[in-house]
Write a protein that holds these residues in place. Structure first.
Motif, PDB file in Angstrom:
ATOM      1  N   GLY A 133       0.792  -1.357  -0.202  1.00  0.00           N
ATOM      2  CA  GLY A 133      -0.094   0.070   0.004  1.00  0.00           C
ATOM      3  C   GLY A 133       0.768   1.435   0.117  1.00  0.00           C
ATOM      4  N   GLU A 134       2.011   1.136  -0.206  1.00  0.00           N
ATOM      5  CA  GLU A 134       2.703   2.519   0.045  1.00  0.00           C
ATOM      6  C   GLU A 134       2.931   3.189  -1.521  1.00  0.00           C
ATOM      7  N   ALA A 135       3.169   4.180  -1.372  1.00  0.00           N
ATOM      8  CA  ALA A 135       3.052   5.077  -2.596  1.00  0.00           C
ATOM      9  C   ALA A 135       3.879   4.672  -3.501  1.00  0.00           C
ATOM     10  N   SER A 136       3.708   5.005  -4.935  1.00  0.00           N
ATOM     11  CA  SER A 136       4.715   4.540  -5.945  1.00  0.00           C
ATOM     12  C   SER A 136       4.934   5.909  -7.080  1.00  0.00           C
ATOM     13  N   ARG A 137       5.920   5.688  -8.036  1.00  0.00           N
ATOM     14  CA  ARG A 137       5.652   6.780  -8.932  1.00  0.00           C
ATOM     15  C   ARG A 137       4.707   6.618  -9.913  1.00  0.00           C
ATOM     16  N   TYR A 138       3.946   5.438 -10.004  1.00  0.00           N
ATOM     17  CA  TYR A 138       2.937   5.164 -11.144  1.00  0.00           C
ATOM     18  C   TYR A 138       1.611   5.719 -10.859  1.00  0.00           C
ATOM     19  N   VAL A 139       0.942   6.022 -11.852  1.00  0.00           N
ATOM     20  CA  VAL A 139      -0.445   6.608 -11.683  1.00  0.00           C
ATOM     21  C   VAL A 139      -1.383   5.936 -12.822  1.00  0.00           C
ATOM     22  N   THR A 140      -2.583   6.112 -12.577  1.00  0.00           N
ATOM     23  CA  THR A 140      -3.560   6.078 -13.817  1.00  0.00           C
ATOM     24  C   THR A 140      -4.126   7.494 -14.222  1.00  0.00           C
ATOM     25  N   LEU A 141      -3.724   7.659 -15.378  1.00  0.00           N
ATOM     26  CA  LEU A 141      -4.155   8.760 -15.922  1.00  0.00           C
ATOM     27  C   LEU A 141      -5.355   8.712 -16.833  1.00  0.00           C
ATOM     28  N   ARG A 142      -6.234   9.686 -16.627  1.00  0.00           N
ATOM     29  CA  ARG A 142      -7.406   9.715 -17.369  1.00  0.00           C
ATOM     30  C   ARG A 142      -7.490  11.494 -18.041  1.00  0.00           C
ATOM     31  N   LEU A 143      -7.375  11.167 -19.215  1.00  0.00           N
ATOM     32  CA  LEU A 143      -7.631  12.380 -20.140  1.00  0.00           C
ATOM     33  C   LEU A 143      -8.864  12.519 -20.779  1.00  0.00           C
ATOM     34  N   SER A 144      -9.579  14.032 -20.766  1.00  0.00           N
ATOM     35  CA  SER A 144     -10.765  14.341 -21.500  1.00  0.00           C
ATOM     36  C   SER A 144     -10.429  15.682 -22.281  1.00  0.00           C
ATOM     37  N   GLY A 145     -11.043  15.832 -23.446  1.00  0.00           N
ATOM     38  CA  GLY A 145     -11.319  17.231 -23.993  1.00  0.00           C
ATOM     39  C   GLY A 145     -11.682  16.639 -25.495  1.00  0.00           C
ATOM     40  N   ASN A 146     -11.570  17.851 -26.316  1.00  0.00           N
ATOM     41  CA  ASN A 146     -12.094  17.874 -27.668  1.00  0.00           C
ATOM     42  C   ASN A 146     -10.943  17.986 -28.363  1.00  0.00           C
ATOM     43  N   ALA A 147     -10.456  17.035 -29.416  1.00  0.00           N
ATOM     44  CA  ALA A 147      -9.416  17.084 -30.194  1.00  0.00           C
ATOM     45  C   ALA A 147      -9.503  16.318 -31.218  1.00  0.00           C
ATOM     46  N   ARG A 148      -8.561  16.396 -32.526  1.00  0.00           N
ATOM     47  CA  ARG A 148      -8.786  15.397 -33.442  1.00  0.00           C
ATOM     48  C   ARG A 148      -8.176  14.236 -32.844  1.00  0.00           C
ATOM     49  N   LEU A 149      -8.340  12.908 -33.124  1.00  0.00           N
ATOM     50  CA  LEU A 149      -7.762  11.726 -32.687  1.00  0.00           C
ATOM     51  C   LEU A 149      -6.464  11.692 -32.950  1.00  0.00           C
TER      52      LEU A 149
END
Length: 461
Positions: free
Chosen positions: A153-169
């Motif tokens: 349960g210790e902190a790590s340098r890894y994350v789950t990133l969720r991006l949202s926005g309007n853009a061309r694919l």
């Protein structure tokens, strides 16, 4: 590692035309290091989601399918599991046409900004959540970041990133292609001149104006200064005189700060004398940089063999010039060897030495990479003597031009107090069967100690 891309553009199933991957099938792409699988967890008129799952063969990496300089070895590491340059390569192979922004069936849609969501996990974030925001938000993305817990349960340098926005694919894909390895601050393959072309092509239209442009360029090119300078000059010709990493200037920030103390000269002299007293004949300078310590050691008759190791190829080129390797007046053939390598991956090419020097090196590593260094140096190579020097953070208060809490060099990941350094050294010595002694280098302040602290490890038995 897992990447998903979703849209709520109606009809959302048009995502299949943009990705050139039919939603009704699973798609597989062979890669040099494994396989990329593209499939659709959700298919509907209102929302459609495509996922790219990367299946890396860890045995294949050890067999030489990783970086060509041999940095990947048998040690357990995160490369098969974390989003990294492997994922960028998979994007370029599996979604090549989508990254180019072409769609035969929906050409207008390919040029249209549509609502997009992307999820990447686990994503190494060397620089923390603040850097994630700094990289993606100027491009119009909203970031939601969830830390990935480490062991127990210790902190790590890894994350789950969720991006949202309007853009061309294609914009989303190219942003990910560049910025994922930037966040990882590493690559699994050799970075040469062609990597500058890739960066400029994938960064076209957004990189030149990005507020973190210089950081992105340096990290994408794994801190190869000559390549970074070329890329920055081409991105912004008006900054030609500024497009040099401060660490590459004739007098860098740390050198300028310490110059009045002649600290570098004292440090080198102390390390040479310590190595002389150890009786070592074969010495490896890990993180040798431009070869300043090697230049001093090559003059010593008691030294029979020298090996310099550094992750920066450009620095090794300067070291070769400094030492006059293969030139008249230079050392005899075979007395000095320069190796492109990393101090955090096992490398048997230098493991038979009597002594190892790590001069002002450890503070340039992320703290969570220190255990890897310890395994490589103290666990695998186990030389008779290891000499480690590092700044004494307490002494920084005596530098008039250094702000409170600032580091002596912008690339330092930490600077330790005397207590912190000794706690680390005692732990390493105890874990690996070494005795350790300490010394001060530079003018000694009665309250704050000396500017440089040195630990000398001697293998027991």
């Amino acid at each position: 590692m897992f990447l998903s891309i979703a849209t709520t553009h109606r009809p959302a199933t048009d995502l299949g035309f943009l990705l050139h991957k039919h939603p009704g099938r699973a798609h597989e792409t062979e890669l040099p290091f494994g396989k990329a699988h593209v499939f659709y967890p959700e298919v509907g008129e209102d929302r459609c989601e495509a996922a790219l799952l990367l299946d890396i063969d860890p045995v294949g990496l050890v067999r030489g399918k990783g970086r060509s300089d041999g940095l990947l070895d048998q040690y357990v590491n995160d490369r098969p599991y974390a989003a990294s340059s492997f994922l960028s390569v998979a994007l370029a192979r599996a979604l090549r046409t989508a990254m180019a922004g072409t769609s035969r069936e929906r050409p207008e849609l390919a040029e249209t900004a549509i609502p997009l969501e992307a999820t990447i996990t686990p994503l190494p974030a060397r620089g923390g959540e603040a850097l994630v925001h700094e990289l993606f938000e100027p491009l119009g993305w909203t970031c939601a970041i969830e830390p990935v817990a480490g062991a127990d349960g210790e902190a790590s340098r890894y994350v789950t990133l969720r991006l949202s926005g309007n853009a061309r694919l294609r914009d989303l894909l190219n942003h990910l292609y560049v910025l994922i390895p930037v966040l990882d601050d590493d690559k699994h393959y050799w970075v040469g001149d062609d990597e500058v072309e890739k960066l400029l092509r994938r960064g076209e239209g957004w990189l030149d104006a990005h507020p973190a442009r210089d950081l992105i360029v340096r990290r994408y090119l794994i801190h190869r200064r000559g390549l970074a300078r070329e890329a920055l000059e081409r991105l912004a010709p008006e900054t030609r005189d500024e497009a040099v990493d401060p660490a590459e200037r004739k007098v860098g920030a740390e050198d300028a700060l310490e110059a009045p103390l002649r600290l570098n000269d004292e440090r080198m002299a102390a390390v040479v004398e310590t190595l002389r007293a150890s009786g070592a004949k074969a010495i490896a300078d890990l993180g040798c940089g431009e070869g300043k310590l090697l230049q001093r050691l090559v003059r010593e008759r008691w030294v029979e063999r020298l090996i310099g190791v550094d992750a920066a190829a450009r620095d090794l080129e300067w070291a070769a010039k400094r030492l006059k390797l293969h030139l008249a007046g230079g050392p005899p053939e075979g007395r000095v060897t320069l190796l492109h390598g990393s101090v955090t991956y096992r490398d048997r090419r230098w493991e038979d030495v009597d002594a190892v020097a790590l001069v002002e090196v450890i503070e340039h590593l992320d703290a969570d990479r220190l255990p890897a260094l310890q395994k490589v140096v103290f666990g695998a190579a186990r030389p008779q003597t290891v000499v480690v020097t590092t700044p004494n953070a307490e002494y920084n208060a005596l530098f008039p031009n250094l702000a409170a809490g600032a580091f002596r060099h912008p690339d330092h990941r930490f600077e330790w107090t005397r207590g912190e350094f000794r706690a680390w050294a005692e732990g390493v010595a105890s874990a690996h069967g070494y005795a350790v002694a300490y010394d001060d280098i530079g003018k000694l302040d009665e309250a704050l100690g000396a500017p440089t602290q040195m630990a000398v490890f001697t293998r027991a038995g």
